[in-house]
Design a protein around this motif. Structure first.
Motif, PDB file in Angstrom:
ATOM      1  N   SER A  20     -12.614  11.232  -9.156  1.00  0.00           N
ATOM      2  CA  SER A  20     -13.115  10.549  -7.972  1.00  0.00           C
ATOM      3  C   SER A  20     -12.680   9.083  -7.963  1.00  0.00           C
ATOM      4  N   ARG A  21     -12.762   8.471  -9.135  1.00  0.00           N
ATOM      5  CA  ARG A  21     -12.401   7.059  -9.214  1.00  0.00           C
ATOM      6  C   ARG A  21     -10.924   6.850  -8.882  1.00  0.00           C
ATOM      7  N   VAL A  22     -10.077   7.702  -9.454  1.00  0.00           N
ATOM      8  CA  VAL A  22      -8.630   7.569  -9.222  1.00  0.00           C
ATOM      9  C   VAL A  22      -8.317   7.730  -7.733  1.00  0.00           C
ATOM     10  N   ILE A  23      -8.923   8.741  -7.131  1.00  0.00           N
ATOM     11  CA  ILE A  23      -8.660   9.006  -5.712  1.00  0.00           C
ATOM     12  C   ILE A  23      -9.119   7.817  -4.860  1.00  0.00           C
ATOM     13  N   ASP A  24     -10.269   7.288  -5.186  1.00  0.00           N
ATOM     14  CA  ASP A  24     -10.784   6.130  -4.459  1.00  0.00           C
ATOM     15  C   ASP A  24      -9.813   4.959  -4.527  1.00  0.00           C
ATOM     16  N   ASP A  25      -9.363   4.721  -5.727  1.00  0.00           N
ATOM     17  CA  ASP A  25      -8.414   3.616  -5.917  1.00  0.00           C
ATOM     18  C   ASP A  25      -7.165   3.823  -5.065  1.00  0.00           C
ATOM     19  N   LEU A  26      -6.631   5.045  -5.140  1.00  0.00           N
ATOM     20  CA  LEU A  26      -5.412   5.354  -4.398  1.00  0.00           C
ATOM     21  C   LEU A  26      -5.617   5.194  -2.891  1.00  0.00           C
ATOM     22  N   SER A  27      -6.751   5.689  -2.443  1.00  0.00           N
ATOM     23  CA  SER A  27      -7.055   5.613  -1.002  1.00  0.00           C
ATOM     24  C   SER A  27      -7.103   4.171  -0.561  1.00  0.00           C
ATOM     25  N   GLN A  28      -7.804   3.375  -1.362  1.00  0.00           N
ATOM     26  CA  GLN A  28      -7.950   1.973  -0.969  1.00  0.00           C
ATOM     27  C   GLN A  28      -6.614   1.256  -0.965  1.00  0.00           C
ATOM     28  N   ARG A  29      -5.769   1.614  -1.927  1.00  0.00           N
ATOM     29  CA  ARG A  29      -4.462   0.976  -1.977  1.00  0.00           C
ATOM     30  C   ARG A  29      -3.639   1.369  -0.739  1.00  0.00           C
ATOM     31  N   LEU A  30      -3.763   2.641  -0.394  1.00  0.00           N
ATOM     32  CA  LEU A  30      -3.029   3.135   0.766  1.00  0.00           C
ATOM     33  C   LEU A  30      -3.501   2.456   2.051  1.00  0.00           C
ATOM     34  N   VAL A  31      -4.803   2.354   2.169  1.00  0.00           N
ATOM     35  CA  VAL A  31      -5.366   1.685   3.354  1.00  0.00           C
ATOM     36  C   VAL A  31      -4.896   0.237   3.398  1.00  0.00           C
ATOM     37  N   GLY A  32      -4.851  -0.358   2.205  1.00  0.00           N
ATOM     38  CA  GLY A  32      -4.383  -1.748   2.124  1.00  0.00           C
ATOM     39  C   GLY A  32      -2.946  -1.874   2.603  1.00  0.00           C
ATOM     40  N   LEU A  33      -2.115  -0.919   2.173  1.00  0.00           N
ATOM     41  CA  LEU A  33      -0.699  -0.951   2.576  1.00  0.00           C
ATOM     42  C   LEU A  33      -0.553  -0.788   4.085  1.00  0.00           C
ATOM     43  N   ILE A  34      -1.303   0.174   4.569  1.00  0.00           N
ATOM     44  CA  ILE A  34      -1.253   0.397   6.023  1.00  0.00           C
ATOM     45  C   ILE A  34      -1.733  -0.867   6.734  1.00  0.00           C
ATOM     46  N   GLY A  35      -2.783  -1.455   6.186  1.00  0.00           N
ATOM     47  CA  GLY A  35      -3.328  -2.678   6.763  1.00  0.00           C
ATOM     48  C   GLY A  35      -2.272  -3.762   6.874  1.00  0.00           C
ATOM     49  N   ASN A  36      -1.425  -3.840   5.855  1.00  0.00           N
ATOM     50  CA  ASN A  36      -0.362  -4.847   5.889  1.00  0.00           C
ATOM     51  C   ASN A  36       0.587  -4.602   7.052  1.00  0.00           C
ATOM     52  N   VAL A  37       0.975  -3.346   7.206  1.00  0.00           N
ATOM     53  CA  VAL A  37       1.910  -3.012   8.293  1.00  0.00           C
ATOM     54  C   VAL A  37       1.264  -3.339   9.637  1.00  0.00           C
ATOM     55  N   VAL A  38      -0.004  -2.940   9.732  1.00  0.00           N
ATOM     56  CA  VAL A  38      -0.736  -3.159  10.988  1.00  0.00           C
ATOM     57  C   VAL A  38      -0.812  -4.656  11.296  1.00  0.00           C
ATOM     58  N   GLN A  39      -1.020  -5.429  10.257  1.00  0.00           N
ATOM     59  CA  GLN A  39      -1.144  -6.878  10.426  1.00  0.00           C
ATOM     60  C   GLN A  39       0.180  -7.485  10.878  1.00  0.00           C
ATOM     61  N   VAL A  40       1.254  -6.998  10.287  1.00  0.00           N
ATOM     62  CA  VAL A  40       2.571  -7.504  10.663  1.00  0.00           C
ATOM     63  C   VAL A  40       2.854  -7.223  12.130  1.00  0.00           C
ATOM     64  N   GLU A  41       2.405  -6.082  12.575  1.00  0.00           N
ATOM     65  CA  GLU A  41       2.633  -5.714  13.982  1.00  0.00           C
ATOM     66  C   GLU A  41       1.639  -6.394  14.920  1.00  0.00           C
ATOM     67  N   GLU A  42       0.832  -7.230  14.355  1.00  0.00           N
ATOM     68  CA  GLU A  42      -0.123  -8.030  15.126  1.00  0.00           C
ATOM     69  C   GLU A  42      -1.118  -7.190  15.914  1.00  0.00           C
ATOM     70  N   VAL A  43      -1.492  -6.086  15.299  1.00  0.00           N
ATOM     71  CA  VAL A  43      -2.558  -5.285  15.911  1.00  0.00           C
ATOM     72  C   VAL A  43      -3.873  -5.898  15.451  1.00  0.00           C
ATOM     73  N   LYS A  44      -4.750  -6.151  16.418  1.00  0.00           N
ATOM     74  CA  LYS A  44      -5.999  -6.833  16.081  1.00  0.00           C
ATOM     75  C   LYS A  44      -6.939  -5.902  15.319  1.00  0.00           C
ATOM     76  N   GLY A  45      -7.676  -6.454  14.360  1.00  0.00           N
ATOM     77  CA  GLY A  45      -8.667  -5.668  13.622  1.00  0.00           C
ATOM     78  C   GLY A  45      -8.274  -5.510  12.162  1.00  0.00           C
ATOM     79  N   ASP A  46      -9.294  -5.529  11.303  1.00  0.00           N
ATOM     80  CA  ASP A  46      -9.059  -5.368   9.863  1.00  0.00           C
ATOM     81  C   ASP A  46      -9.328  -3.919   9.482  1.00  0.00           C
ATOM     82  N   ILE A  47      -8.289  -3.251   9.057  1.00  0.00           N
ATOM     83  CA  ILE A  47      -8.415  -1.805   8.798  1.00  0.00           C
ATOM     84  C   ILE A  47      -9.360  -1.519   7.638  1.00  0.00           C
ATOM     85  N   LYS A  48      -9.456  -2.498   6.723  1.00  0.00           N
ATOM     86  CA  LYS A  48     -10.290  -2.248   5.537  1.00  0.00           C
ATOM     87  C   LYS A  48     -11.772  -2.245   5.894  1.00  0.00           C
ATOM     88  N   LYS A  49     -12.100  -2.936   6.975  1.00  0.00           N
ATOM     89  CA  LYS A  49     -13.516  -3.034   7.346  1.00  0.00           C
ATOM     90  C   LYS A  49     -13.910  -2.003   8.405  1.00  0.00           C
TER      91      LYS A  49
END
Ligand code: AMP
Ligand code: MN
Ligand code: ZN
Length: 927
Positions: free
Chosen positions: A105-134
């Motif tokens: 469970s811990r490993v999966i959680d970590d991976l998920s969060q990292r993935l969301v973080g990566l996606i968040g970066n792309v989303v941020q670069v594209e100037e889409v409003k909103g923080d995906i992590k929240k």
């Protein structure tokens, strides 16, 4: 991960292809930055992300990947590998089980969060409003979706640029299209001039129509001018067009917005602000005199002012105020807007041309009212009907004192009325009108369009002067014709703009025009689509033609496609709004398909075809009200009973088998034509005779003579019956025959306390059965025949039938006679059903009367011995009591039986109704 790859693809592409466009450079710079950031995070990525990581060496990346195909192949492999890896993760119950292990469970959680973080970066670069992590899960998906859209959009744009389609967003597109000219060409006209003798068939008698070349002149990515309007357009159907005039120069009456109301009390329109001034307008004496035409210098050597700023506008206004004549024209755009947009206003004085950018000066142009509504300045337009409406709708410009060269050409009976023709006629100028349909929204205005627009007004003052002289000349110097042109032109000035409006039947006009026959489902769909199109066009501020052209709309409504794809198949090219709102359109079509199929009759709008217009000369021998050949179309869409089967062949409607019932009443006089199964020779003879008789036309008097013997016979019969009845009554007073009752009911005068009842019985009978011709209505006579004796019974049966089926007109008696006799004979031979019923009824009646009325006088009668001869002791019988009881009982029953089973005709019904009422009255009276 896929997102990331996409971004990579996009980045590569921009690198490879977009080196020329500065804005793209900026973009790609931005992207490079983002991928750099991603690079930093890549080491943490899953193994499947390795290949793109390997290749992301920015700026110099071009050299490592020479080919986009290689790159996409590689990228696709990675996507597949990533997907496979994802699928390898436990799913469903297995996943739940695995997650119950804290380590997993811990490993999966970590991976998920990292993935969301990566996606968040792309989303941020594209100037889409909103923080995906929240975000919540759903919002996260929305963010990713939005980001994807932006990426795809950019990919498409880049691909377009690569294909060379978007290099210059202001690129002018010019296409030559050939359209069939509506008028004969000059060449063809010239041909018809000199037909040579003997060569009559060489030249076609009708002038050939020529292909005209029109130029579609437009540009890609024209910014919608509506976007920059200070006051947004109101396309709604509810609000009428409202004049926006704030000042009223040259006014005779102060400015006022006077509304006009419809029947429902809503504002329907507003009066023309210059209505009064136009009403008062009179052309000046100078305008009604001969002019001295001055041909202007060619445009090339004439000054031109492009008015696209307020300063220039004021300067132009000052100059125009000095000019006694102003030629005006308007260019308009109507495709990418609902109501239309005035794009350009051209004006010319004798010495200068002006082109007003009415997109840029939409809110300021109204200052020109100072000259346009000045009654001392003449404004010259050609075919001004629409110009007048456009000017007031978009620019609040009105015109007072106008000369329309189109009206003048009409008044002069010129061969053609176009401006091109007038320019050819008066200036000998061949003008190119092929740019008429150019997209006048283009800015900056291409030189071709400027030149074209200019020529529409440049020579117009000269044309006006020549036409004025021609008009005066046509009337030998009298100004009537000229004055009339001014009057007509002033009427044009009074035109008011009103918004497009569709009524509940507008779609039918379309069907009528196409001359197609639509069933109710198709019409239902058409109406739905029509309304959808209207609403969409208003909302999106697009024309009907842009939203869905008529021919496509009719095609959809006609074919009623079951699938969405079918709707698209009806359109080529597919209008963007149809694609966008395909679901809505599909729902409309599906609803229409659910309608029960009825073949409609499209009501013709015009006069009903059968009725000729009242102007017809009815006395003319040529007038024939049933000759429809002159009418345009014959109606072949009226509903018939014929239907088509599955194979498309016409089917006759199935004839319903009528159940054959042996209703004794239902054999009417038509037996004359019926063929009975077998006839005896006598019957055959009789029928032959009857047939002959029926074919002979008899005069009424002859008929009367023919019926006389029968009448006499009937009379004799009647008398005989009366006699027997009387005799019978004397024998058996205890069982009064129905006619006793009928007599009373028919006369209707016997009241319960009738003094007759107090008389001795003998006297009563005498009075009752005394033949009283005055007191016997014919109806009662008929019913009286209902005697209980067998012979009389038979007659009654026949009589009743005759009554039931044929009218009582004496004329018909001729036909009735033989049948009646026949019937009577038949009835005598064997008792009919009717007779049997009657017997049953009589038995029943007797029983019931006794059973139901124990206290009635029937009881003592029963105790009496059966009547024998004349020695009945009347004095011992309380006749009054007996009669009342019996009558009441019988009355009810007779009504019952005859009504329910034998269904006599109305006359009988009435009879029994009377009877019933009578017995009721008696009953009440007794109480
Ligand atoms: P014109 O008066 O000939 O300069 O035309 C003025 C405007 O009318 C043009 O800008 C077009 O928008 C419109 N127009 C002229 N002729 C046609 C036509 N045949 N079909 C549609 N619109 C037209
Ligand atoms: Mn025009
Ligand atoms: Zn024009």
């Amino acid at each position: 991960m896929f997102l990331f790859l996409l971004d990579e693809i996009r980045r590569r592409k921009t690198h490879i292809f977009c080196t020329t466009e500065q804005n793209i450079h900026n973009n790609s710079g931005n992207m490079q930055r983002s991928s750099k950031r991603k690079q930093e995070e890549q080491p943490e990525e899953d193994k499947t992300e390795q290949p793109p990581q390997k290749e992301t060496t920015p700026a110099s990346g071009n050299s490592t990947i020479g080919d986009i195909t290689d790159f996409t192949t590689q990228a696709f492999k990675n996507v597949v590998a990533a997907t496979r890896a994802c699928n390898a993760f436990p799913q469903g119950t297995a996943r739940s089980l695995y997650l119950s292990y804290p380590g997993y469970s811990r490993v999966i959680d970590d991976l998920s969060q990292r993935l969301v973080g990566l996606i968040g970066n792309v989303v941020q670069v594209e100037e889409v409003k909103g923080d995906i992590k929240k975000c919540q899960m759903e919002e996260q998906f929305e963010l990713v979706q939005e980001c994807n859209d932006i990426l795809f959009e950019r990919i498409t744009t880049n691909l377009d640029i690569k294909a060379g389609q978007r290099r210059n967003p202001h690129m002018v597109l010019e296409t030559q299209v050939d359209v069939l000219s509506s008028s004969p060409t000059k060449a063809a006209a010239a041909n018809t001039e000199t037909p040579k003798a003997g060569s009559w068939n060489r030249w076609p008698p009708t002038p050939q129509r020529n292909m005209l070349s029109a130029r579609l002149f437009t540009a890609k990515n024209i910014i919608r001018p509506q976007m920059n309007f200070k006051e947004p357009v109101d396309n709604s159907d509810q609000n009428p067009f409202t004049p926006r005039l704030r000042e009223k120069p040259n006014s005779l009456k102060p400015l006022a917005m006077l509304p006009e109301y419809d029947e429902a009390g809503n504002v329907h329109s507003y009066l023309h602000p210059y209505e009064f001034e136009l009403m008062k307008f009179e052309p000046s004496a100078g305008q009604l005199q001969r002019q001295t035409p001055v041909l202007p210098r060619p445009p090339a050597s004439t000054e031109l002012m492009l008015v696209d700023s307020v300063e220039k506008l004021n300067q132009a206004l000052e100059e125009l105020r000095q000019a006694p004549h102003i030629a005006i024209d308007v260019e308009h755009h109507s495709y990418r807007t609902f109501m239309g947009i005035t794009c350009l206003v051209q004006m010319s004085t004798r010495t200068k041309d002006y082109i007003f950018d009415s997109l840029a000066l939409r809110e300021e142009m109204h200052v020109l009212n100072l000259v346009l509504t000045d009654p001392k300045k003449l404004k010259i337009l050609h075919g001004a009907d629409q110009d007048i409406e456009w000017l007031q709708r978009d620019l609040s410009l009105y015109i007072v004192n106008m000369f329309d060269t189109h009206r003048a050409a009409k008044a002069l009976n010129m061969a053609r009325l176009s401006l091109a023709f007038l320019l050819k006629h008066y200036v000998d100028l061949d003008v190119d009108k092929s740019l008429q349909l150019a997209d006048w929204r283009m800015r900056p205005l291409p030189q071709q369009l400027i030149d074209y627009a200019r020529q529409d007004t440049h020579y117009l003052i000269y044309v006006y002067e020549r036409m004025t002289n021609d008009l005066l000349q046509s009337e030998q110097g009298q100004p009537q014709a000229l004055r009339s042109v001014f009057q007509l032109s002033t009427e044009v000035c009074k035109k008011r703009y009103s918004k497009p409006h569709i009524g509940p039947e507008s779609h039918l006009d379309l069907v009528r025009k196409t001359k197609r026959s639509f069933d109710n489902r198709q019409l239902h769909a058409l109406r739905g689509i029509f309304e959808w199109r209207d609403a969409t066009a208003r909302q999106e501020d697009e024309s009907y033609g842009y939203v869905l052209p008529n021919h496509m709309m009719l095609q959809i409504a006609e074919s009623l496609p079951r699938e969405m794809q079918g709707i698209l198949a009806c359109c080529n090219p597919i209008p963007p709004l149809v694609r966008q709102q395909l679901h809505t359109l599909h729902q409309i079509v599906l609803k229409a398909r659910e309608q029960p199929l009825v073949k409609p009759i499209l009501e013709a709008r015009s006069q009903p075809q059968g009725l000729p217009p009242s102007s017809k000369d009815y006395s003319s021998k040529l007038y024939c009200p049933h000759d429809f050949t002159h009418l345009e179309e014959t109606r072949d869409d009226l509903p018939t009973l014929l239907k088509r089967n599955a194979s498309g062949r016409l089917q006759l409607p199935a004839v319903k088998e009528q159940p054959k019932e042996h209703v004794p009443l239902a054999v009417p006089a038509m037996a004359l034509f019926a063929k009975p199964a077998a006839h005896t020779p006598e019957e055959e003879m009789r029928l032959v005779h009857l047939r002959k008789e029926s074919q002979v036309l008899r005069m009424p008097y002859k008929r009367y003579l023919a019926i006389l013997p029968l009448m006499q016979q009937l009379k004799a019969d009647q008398q005989a019956r009366d006699r027997t009845e009387l005799a019978k009554r004397r024998l058996c007073p205890a069982a009064p025959t129905p006619e006793d009752i009928k007599l009373e009911s028919a006369t209707g005068k016997v009241e319960p306390e009738d003094p007759v009842y107090s008389l001795p019985l003998k006297e009563q009978l005498k009075r009752k059965h005394k033949p009283d011709p005055d007191q016997h209505p014919s109806s009662s006579k008929r019913l009286r025949e209902g005697n209980s004796k067998p012979k009389a019974e038979a007659v009654l049966a026949v009589k009743n039938e005759t009554i039931a089926c044929i009218s009582d007109d004496d004329d018909d008696a001729v036909v009735e006679v033989p049948i009646e006799k026949q019937r009577a004979a038949q009835a005598a031979e064997a008792p009919s059903k009717r007779q049997q019923k009657r017997q049953q009824f009589q038995r029943f009646r007797g029983g019931k009367a006794r059973g139901n009325h124990p206290q009635s006088s029937s009881q003592p009668v029963q105790q009496q011995p059966k009547p024998q001869g004349n020695n009945f002791d009347y004095k011992n019988v309380d006749f009054r009591q007996f009669k009342g009881g019996a009558q009441r009982a019988r009355g009810t029953e007779i009504k019952h039986t005859i009504r329910g089973r034998n269904r006599p005709n109305n006359r009988n019904n009435k009879q029994f109704n009377k009877l019933f009422t009578f017995s009721n009255v008696r009953k009440e009276g007794k109480k």
